[in-house]
Scaffold this active site. Structure first.
Site, PDB file in Angstrom:
ATOM      1  CE  LYS A   1      -0.248  -0.217   4.997  1.00 54.88           C
ATOM      2  NZ  LYS A   1      -0.890  -0.881   6.131  1.00 54.88           N
TER       3      LYS A   1
ATOM      4  CE1 TYR B   1      11.529  32.933   2.594  1.00 59.46           C
ATOM      5  CE2 TYR B   1      11.749  30.539   2.517  1.00 59.46           C
ATOM      6  CZ  TYR B   1      11.414  31.738   1.909  1.00 59.46           C
ATOM      7  OH  TYR B   1      10.950  31.741   0.615  1.00 59.46           O
TER       8      TYR B   1
HETATM    9  C1  LIG Z   1       0.035  -1.718   6.802  1.00 59.43           C
HETATM   10  C2  LIG Z   1      -0.465  -2.992   7.312  1.00 59.43           C
HETATM   11  C3  LIG Z   1       0.401  -4.086   7.453  1.00 59.43           C
HETATM   12  C4  LIG Z   1       1.888  -3.979   7.249  1.00 59.43           C
HETATM   13  O1  LIG Z   1       2.460  -3.341   8.357  1.00 59.43           O
HETATM   14  P1  LIG Z   1       4.062  -3.286   8.532  1.00 59.43           P
HETATM   15  O2  LIG Z   1       4.234  -2.796   9.915  1.00 59.43           O
HETATM   16  O3  LIG Z   1       4.561  -2.330   7.521  1.00 59.43           O
HETATM   17  O4  LIG Z   1       4.569  -4.657   8.312  1.00 59.43           O
HETATM   18  C5  LIG Z   1      -0.160  -5.296   7.806  1.00 59.43           C
HETATM   19  N1  LIG Z   1      -1.478  -5.427   8.047  1.00 59.43           N
HETATM   20  C6  LIG Z   1      -2.339  -4.381   7.949  1.00 59.43           C
HETATM   21  C7  LIG Z   1      -3.784  -4.599   8.242  1.00 59.43           C
HETATM   22  C8  LIG Z   1      -1.862  -3.134   7.598  1.00 59.43           C
HETATM   23  O5  LIG Z   1      -2.710  -2.107   7.514  1.00 59.43           O
END
Ligand SMILES: *Cc1c(COP(=O)(O)O)cnc(C)c1O
Length: 373
Positions: free
Chosen positions: A36, A264
């Site tokens: 994701k 700045y």
């Molecule tokens: C993002 C996510 C993961 C992965 O998490 P990591 O800490 O990056 O391994 C696994 N399960 C769910 C439901 C997530 O939202």
């Protein structure tokens, strides 16, 4: 020639190494690659393709649109799981592309089942249980029977079941994580009896996969450790290496006197006569303003303090006198140069955040280059 912005380098060979490391540590447990947020800023299509070429067969994303990108990059992947809440309008595409959504409530189940029947199909789904995260899913144990009832809906084919830890302490299955695992274990036989078969079970993300091997189910959903963060200590279950570097160029070097104001509101004044470098990158690129007067960059194999405020497109670094640095030299914002290395976790500490936010905060407009394959 070299002054036109920063770029990201993704080391595909390193990614392959991390996959091999994780595979070896996980044994029979399947690896679900969590891609994701544009594969945590590494670039979704390219990463899904590279992972598929390295034998990864299971993917998870947050949104349906991401799942479609993964499907294009990995047409034969066994599973592309949507961790978010797919809608009725998505169902024809989910069926056509064999994308698996999670089901988070009775209402959601009916919406998806009705849409699948209307489309003349039966949609494969995983049930999502809320065992203590307090986010998406059927609350356990209160809604276990409701989750089991989903198995009787004609438009759905319940294939898997999952939950997500809210906290993982660094010892074997302690307090909160153990209670979540127990709630999951309690729900499993009830829901599997309703389904009439064993379901594909998954619970752990990176930190649980690293620290709680007892909690491995059929698969673990790993994001962060795949990209080389959160598992740097040797002697633990596995140790992975950062895949992403973020680089730029020095645009101008100038010798300035002591007391020279930088940026700045002149938040930095040179303590001595020094060389000052202006580097192409700023907060619009995801280089956070917190890094002004706190962060460092690598130039000429050395750490150089980022001085003054971070601007929209530029930062400044104090090189010290007689630096020998020239316009056009490479500047490393994240990654290694010579014997030095700056990690996304180092930037995160300066910004009071986590490596996840630094990685996913690198602007999508910045070019991703894939190297090492
Ligand atoms: C993002 C996510 C993961 C992965 O998490 P990591 O800490 O990056 O391994 C696994 N399960 C769910 C439901 C997530 O939202």
């Amino acid at each position: 020639m070299y002054c036109d912005g920063s770029w990201v380098e993704v080391d595909v060979g390193c990614l392959r190494g991390n996959v091999a490391t994780l595979r070896a540590a996980l044994g029979d447990t399947r690896l679900i690659a969590v891609v994701k947020a544009d594969a945590y800023g590494h670039g979704l299509g390219a990463m899904a393709g590279a992972l598929a070429r390295h034998g990864v067969n299971h993917f998870a994303v947050a949104y349906v649109a991401e799942a479609l990108t993964v499907r294009m990059a990995a047409p034969t992947a066994e599973m592309v799981l949507v961790l978010g809440v797919a809608q009725a309008v998505d169902v024809p595409q989910l069926l056509a592309k064999q994308i698996t959504p999670v089901v988070v409530s009775t209402h959601h189940a009916h919406v998806l089942s009705d849409a699948a029947l209307a489309a003349g199909g039966r949609l494969g789904v995983h049930l999502k249980l809320d065992t203590g995260m307090g986010r998406l899913g059927f609350i356990c144990p209160a809604e276990v029977d409701a989750a089991a009832a989903v198995c009787r809906l004609p438009g759905l084919d319940v294939r898997g079941i999952c939950t997500h830890f809210s906290m993982v302490e660094p010892t074997r299955v302690p307090g909160a994580a153990r209670r979540q695992a127990e709630k999951f274990a309690h729900a499993l036989p009830i829901i599997e009896a309703a389904a009439g078969r064993r379901l594909f079970r998954h619970m752990s993300s990176s930190r649980a996969a690293l620290l709680l091997p007892d909690c491995d189910q059929d698969a673990v959903r790993v994001g962060l450790v795949l990209y080389g963060y959160g598992a740097a200590e040797p002697g633990q279950r596995f140790c992975t290496e950062p895949v992403l570097s973020w680089k730029s160029r020095v645009m101008q070097v100038k010798a300035v006197p002591a007391g020279f104001p930088i940026g700045y509101y002149a938040s930095y004044k040179t303590p001595q006569a020094t060389d000052m470098a202006v580097i192409s990158c700023g907060y619009t690129d995801g280089y956070q303003r917190h890094l002004g007067n706190t962060g460092q960059v690598l130039i000429g194999g050395k750490r150089r303090p980022v001085v003054g405020r971070v601007s929209m497109n530029w930062i400044a670094a104090d090189l010290g006198p007689d630096s020998g640095v020239q316009a056009g030299d490479e500047a490393v914002l994240i990654g290694g140069q010579g014997d030095e290395r700056i990690g996304a976790d180092e930037l995160a500490r300066h910004c009071s955040t986590i490596a996840y936010e630094i990685l996913t905060g690198i602007s999508r407009q910045i070019e991703r280059r894939y190297v090492g394959e």
